[in-house]
Design an enzyme around this catalytic site. Sequence first.
Site, PDB file in Angstrom:
ATOM      1  CG  ASP A  15      15.676  19.642  29.978  1.00  0.00           C
ATOM      2  OD1 ASP A  15      16.283  18.666  28.741  1.00  0.00           O
ATOM      3  OD2 ASP A  15      14.628  19.178  29.702  1.00  0.00           O
ATOM      4  CG  LEU A  16      19.355  23.665  28.157  1.00  0.00           C
ATOM      5  CD1 LEU A  16      20.300  23.293  27.139  1.00  0.00           C
ATOM      6  CD2 LEU A  16      19.175  24.465  29.546  1.00  0.00           C
ATOM      7  CG  ASP A  17      15.353  21.836  24.036  1.00  0.00           C
ATOM      8  OD1 ASP A  17      15.383  23.516  24.060  1.00  0.00           O
ATOM      9  OD2 ASP A  17      15.850  20.925  23.382  1.00  0.00           O
TER      10      ASP A  17
END
Length: 235
Positions: free
Chosen positions: A17-19
């Site tokens: 995942d990023l955020d």
Amino acid sequence: MPTPSLDIPRIRAVTIDLDDTLWPIWPTIERAEAVLLQWMAEHAPATARLFQSTEALRAIRNQMVNLRPDLQHDLSALRRESIRLALTQAGDDGALAEPAFDLFFAERQRVTLFDDAHDALAFLSSRYPVVAVSNGNADIHKVGIGHYFKDSLSASVLGVAKPDARIFQAAAQALQVPPHAVLHVGDDATLDARGAMEAGMQAVWLSPAEAAWPYDTPPHATVSNLTELCRLLTA
């Protein structure tokens, strides 16, 4: 229920995942909204008067989720149309939504990574092919971390969002491995860890606050930061 153990030899690829996994998202959004509001004060003064705070801008963006459920998986479109709605409600030119969104989007890419993110990504990408899987609209290349990744999948492009199994399955296809050979890493218990497990992947839950796991079946492992993840994979 016993905690499942991470089967490290089974891992042939990693999705991440990023955020809020590689950087904190809300300081980024708040800054981008503040820049947007400053831009409106100069280019759309009626809108700036009607929406005098970043909270007001966020409220109309959240309202757009209900007005345009067809856009729920496309955060860029939701934000762009919420800006357009704000402009037209104030009597300004709705066409200003395009340059306004472009400004917001550029600021949204100016993230501040967690201190251990670069080292963790370098570690992961040196050992496995890595694919980003996000419901958000961060661009890994604009952020400056694209070289760590084989691919980046977003809900806006695929039309489905985590925890839908199809976005995880698409990531496994991009990695050219079966889902059971993929390890997914993310901060959200539901969207990331549980979603990945239901798609047949192993999952590591990144929980900096060390919150209680909310479901019966626990993730394969829980870590408080990315450095701990790297240590876990070399154990």
